[in-house]
Scaffold this motif. Structure first.
Motif, short mmCIF file in Angstrom:
data_model
loop_
_atom_site.label_atom_id
_atom_site.label_comp_id
_atom_site.label_asym_id
_atom_site.label_seq_id
_atom_site.Cartn_x
_atom_site.Cartn_y
_atom_site.Cartn_z
N GLU A 171 33.09 43.04 26.25
CA GLU A 171 32.43 44.32 26.00
C GLU A 171 31.03 44.34 26.64
O GLU A 171 30.64 45.34 27.24
N THR A 172 30.32 43.24 26.55
CA THR A 172 29.00 43.15 27.17
C THR A 172 29.11 43.32 28.68
O THR A 172 28.31 44.02 29.30
N ALA A 173 30.12 42.69 29.28
CA ALA A 173 30.32 42.81 30.73
C ALA A 173 30.66 44.25 31.11
O ALA A 173 30.12 44.79 32.08
N VAL A 174 31.54 44.88 30.35
CA VAL A 174 31.91 46.28 30.63
C VAL A 174 30.69 47.19 30.52
O VAL A 174 30.45 48.03 31.39
N ARG A 175 29.91 46.99 29.47
CA ARG A 175 28.71 47.82 29.28
C ARG A 175 27.72 47.61 30.43
O ARG A 175 27.18 48.58 30.96
N SER A 176 27.51 46.38 30.81
CA SER A 176 26.56 46.06 31.88
C SER A 176 27.00 46.64 33.22
O SER A 176 26.22 47.28 33.93
N VAL A 177 28.25 46.42 33.57
CA VAL A 177 28.77 46.90 34.85
C VAL A 177 28.79 48.42 34.89
O VAL A 177 28.43 49.03 35.91
N THR A 178 29.18 49.05 33.80
CA THR A 178 29.22 50.52 33.75
C THR A 178 27.82 51.10 33.88
O THR A 178 27.60 52.06 34.63
N ILE B 148 33.74 49.49 39.26
CA ILE B 148 33.65 48.77 37.99
C ILE B 148 34.73 47.70 37.91
O ILE B 148 34.47 46.56 37.52
N LEU B 149 35.95 48.07 38.27
CA LEU B 149 37.06 47.11 38.20
C LEU B 149 36.86 45.93 39.15
O LEU B 149 37.18 44.79 38.81
N ALA B 150 36.31 46.19 40.32
CA ALA B 150 36.04 45.10 41.26
C ALA B 150 35.00 44.14 40.68
O ALA B 150 35.15 42.91 40.78
N GLU B 151 33.96 44.68 40.06
CA GLU B 151 32.94 43.84 39.43
C GLU B 151 33.52 43.05 38.27
O GLU B 151 33.23 41.86 38.11
N LEU B 152 34.32 43.70 37.44
CA LEU B 152 34.93 42.99 36.31
C LEU B 152 35.91 41.93 36.78
O LEU B 152 36.02 40.87 36.16
N ARG B 153 36.63 42.20 37.85
CA ARG B 153 37.54 41.21 38.42
C ARG B 153 36.77 39.95 38.82
O ARG B 153 37.20 38.83 38.55
N THR B 154 35.61 40.14 39.42
CA THR B 154 34.78 39.01 39.83
C THR B 154 34.24 38.26 38.62
O THR B 154 34.26 37.02 38.59
N ARG B 155 33.77 38.98 37.63
CA ARG B 155 33.16 38.35 36.46
C ARG B 155 34.17 37.73 35.50
O ARG B 155 33.91 36.67 34.91
N LEU B 156 35.30 38.40 35.31
CA LEU B 156 36.26 37.98 34.28
C LEU B 156 37.53 37.35 34.84
O LEU B 156 38.35 36.86 34.07
N LEU B 157 37.70 37.42 36.15
CA LEU B 157 38.87 36.84 36.82
C LEU B 157 40.18 37.42 36.28
O LEU B 157 41.12 36.69 35.97
N VAL B 158 40.22 38.75 36.20
CA VAL B 158 41.43 39.42 35.73
C VAL B 158 41.62 40.70 36.52
O VAL B 158 40.67 41.39 36.86
N GLU B 159 42.88 41.00 36.82
CA GLU B 159 43.24 42.24 37.49
C GLU B 159 43.46 43.32 36.43
O GLU B 159 44.22 43.12 35.49
N ILE B 160 42.79 44.44 36.60
CA ILE B 160 42.90 45.54 35.64
C ILE B 160 43.35 46.78 36.41
O ILE B 160 42.68 47.20 37.36
N PRO B 161 44.47 47.36 36.02
CA PRO B 161 44.94 48.57 36.71
C PRO B 161 43.96 49.73 36.54
O PRO B 161 43.36 49.91 35.47
N LEU B 162 43.78 50.51 37.57
CA LEU B 162 42.86 51.64 37.56
C LEU B 162 43.14 52.60 36.41
O LEU B 162 42.22 53.08 35.74
N ILE B 163 44.40 52.87 36.14
CA ILE B 163 44.76 53.82 35.09
C ILE B 163 44.23 53.40 33.73
O ILE B 163 43.94 54.24 32.87
#
Length: 88
Positions: free
Chosen positions: A14-21, A49-64
């Motif tokens: 959640e902290t990562a999502v808040r920061s990146v957003t 945002i998804l590209a940043e989270l992918r780098t930070r969290l090492l997970v693929e997240i679908p755009l939808i």
């Protein structure tokens, strides 16, 4: 202390999502209850945002998934579920 291979907690996600957003939208802060669409996240911002989270969290997240989440907290919980699925 968590090991480098341990899954991140929902709170750290959640902290990562808040920061990146906040960074993507040039906002001082984003609250857990904030709706990503109401904040101004569109498909281009979401992709960044998804590209940043992918780098930070090492997970693929679908755009939808960005657009199906009710708020930042729900999106973080969903990402946590995705990470748990990958680990099993």
């Amino acid at each position: 202390m968590p090991t480098p291979t341990s899954a991140p907690t929902v709170a750290s996600i959640e902290t990562a999502v808040r920061s990146v957003t906040a960074e993507a939208l040039n906002l001082p802060d984003v609250a857990p209850e904030d709706n990503l669409l109401e904040l101004g996240v569109d498909s281009l911002v979401a992709t960044w945002i998804l590209a940043e989270l992918r780098t930070r969290l090492l997970v693929e997240i679908p755009l939808i998934d960005v657009f199906e989440s009710v708020n930042v907290r729900a999106f973080a919980e969903h990402i946590s579920d995705l990470i748990a699925e990958v680990e099993h």
